[in-house]
Design a protein around this motif. Structure first.
Motif, PDB file in Angstrom:
ATOM      1  N   PHE A  74       0.764  -1.369   0.058  1.00  0.00           N
ATOM      2  CA  PHE A  74      -0.190   0.186  -0.051  1.00  0.00           C
ATOM      3  C   PHE A  74       0.918   1.399   0.003  1.00  0.00           C
ATOM      4  N   ALA A  75       1.824   1.128   0.692  1.00  0.00           N
ATOM      5  CA  ALA A  75       2.932   2.283   0.709  1.00  0.00           C
ATOM      6  C   ALA A  75       3.741   2.432  -0.712  1.00  0.00           C
ATOM      7  N   VAL A  76       4.041   1.609  -1.351  1.00  0.00           N
ATOM      8  CA  VAL A  76       4.522   1.462  -2.763  1.00  0.00           C
ATOM      9  C   VAL A  76       3.463   2.191  -3.755  1.00  0.00           C
ATOM     10  N   ALA A  77       2.255   1.513  -3.601  1.00  0.00           N
ATOM     11  CA  ALA A  77       0.985   2.206  -4.447  1.00  0.00           C
ATOM     12  C   ALA A  77       1.083   3.637  -4.390  1.00  0.00           C
ATOM     13  N   GLU A  78       1.323   4.305  -3.175  1.00  0.00           N
ATOM     14  CA  GLU A  78       1.250   5.695  -3.243  1.00  0.00           C
ATOM     15  C   GLU A  78       1.945   6.620  -4.338  1.00  0.00           C
ATOM     16  N   ALA A  79       3.214   5.860  -4.810  1.00  0.00           N
ATOM     17  CA  ALA A  79       4.008   6.404  -5.774  1.00  0.00           C
ATOM     18  C   ALA A  79       3.201   6.236  -7.183  1.00  0.00           C
ATOM     19  N   TYR A  80       2.267   5.348  -7.267  1.00  0.00           N
ATOM     20  CA  TYR A  80       1.670   5.262  -8.394  1.00  0.00           C
ATOM     21  C   TYR A  80       0.129   5.824  -8.612  1.00  0.00           C
TER      22      TYR A  80
ATOM     23  N   GLU B 172      -1.824   6.519 -10.868  1.00  0.00           N
ATOM     24  CA  GLU B 172      -2.926   5.742 -12.012  1.00  0.00           C
ATOM     25  C   GLU B 172      -3.433   4.584 -11.045  1.00  0.00           C
ATOM     26  N   LEU B 173      -2.419   3.880 -10.314  1.00  0.00           N
ATOM     27  CA  LEU B 173      -2.893   2.893  -9.561  1.00  0.00           C
ATOM     28  C   LEU B 173      -3.722   3.283  -8.497  1.00  0.00           C
ATOM     29  N   LYS B 174      -3.529   4.166  -7.638  1.00  0.00           N
ATOM     30  CA  LYS B 174      -3.835   4.725  -6.533  1.00  0.00           C
ATOM     31  C   LYS B 174      -5.442   5.111  -6.878  1.00  0.00           C
ATOM     32  N   ALA B 175      -5.456   5.647  -8.235  1.00  0.00           N
ATOM     33  CA  ALA B 175      -6.858   6.081  -8.545  1.00  0.00           C
ATOM     34  C   ALA B 175      -7.561   5.056  -9.111  1.00  0.00           C
ATOM     35  N   ASN B 176      -7.088   3.870  -9.374  1.00  0.00           N
ATOM     36  CA  ASN B 176      -7.727   2.627  -9.869  1.00  0.00           C
ATOM     37  C   ASN B 176      -8.869   2.337  -9.066  1.00  0.00           C
ATOM     38  N   GLU B 177      -9.893   2.310  -9.590  1.00  0.00           N
ATOM     39  CA  GLU B 177     -11.287   1.992  -8.762  1.00  0.00           C
ATOM     40  C   GLU B 177     -11.186   0.783  -7.950  1.00  0.00           C
ATOM     41  N   HIS B 178     -10.775  -0.458  -9.127  1.00  0.00           N
ATOM     42  CA  HIS B 178     -10.797  -1.729  -8.416  1.00  0.00           C
ATOM     43  C   HIS B 178      -9.645  -1.901  -7.377  1.00  0.00           C
TER      44      HIS B 178
END
Length: 190
Positions: A106-112, A114-120
């Motif tokens: 979840f921390a690494v996802a913060e750097a992405y 597009e991923l963080k905004a992905n609804e799924h």
């Protein structure tokens, strides 16, 4: 029958009823521990089923850190193995590794963005976070059931019945030191 015989028979009946009451109480506690474990098992299974979906969404982002995903996948496998074996000690360690891996994911996802905004991704992250909270609550209930069981199994006169009918103390679900330590936020983002 003499008065002495009736008194003796009365004492035997009272002792028998008392023994049955103790035995039934221990059976209830044993099944309470099993029920608490089954509640944890259900949540672990749900999380086990949800994690591949989360990993798949993350894999769709080509640059996403493969090592982080691999750690989550390996920890998930360890939890599944410990869960199936009902090995409470191994489960505590595997849970710590999985929670650490999810935190890192979840921390690494913060750097992405597009991923963080992905609804799924967001739905899965919320679902897994809710499952983590439920698992933590169930672990607390399990440990409470185990504690009550273990106290009764060790107390006199319950201990006599417990030993006679092989009611054993149960292991607490303990956590790895890493899981109890403060989270190093800086490390998660590096």
């Amino acid at each position: 029958m003499s008065v002495g015989g009736m008194i003796f028979l009365g004492l035997v009946v009272v002792a028998l009823i008392y023994g049955i009451t103790l035995y039934n109480g221990l059976v209830g506690l044993k099944h309470g521990v099993a029920k608490a474990w089954a509640n944890i098992d259900v949540l672990l299974k749900q999380r086990h089923d949800e994690l591949p979906k989360l990993v798949e969404v993350c894999k769709q982002y080509k640059e996403f850190e493969q090592s982080t995903l691999q750690r989550v996948i390996e920890a998930r496998s360890q939890v599944q193995t410990a869960r199936q074996a009902q090995d409470v000690g191994a489960l505590g360690e595997a849970e710590g590794a999985l929670r650490l891996g999810l935190g890192r994911l979840f921390a690494v996802a913060e750097a992405y963005p597009e991923l963080k905004a992905n609804e799924h991704f967001m739905q899965l992250q919320q679902r897994i976070t809710a499952l983590e909270n439920s698992i933590a609550d169930r672990r607390e209930l399990y440990n409470e059931a185990v504690n009550i069981n273990n106290v009764r199994v060790d107390q006199f006169p319950d201990a006599v019945i417990a030993r006679l009918f092989r009611f054993d103390p149960q292991p607490l679900l303990e956590f790895a030191a890493a899981e109890k330590a403060d989270v190093d936020i800086k490390q998660l983002f590096s």
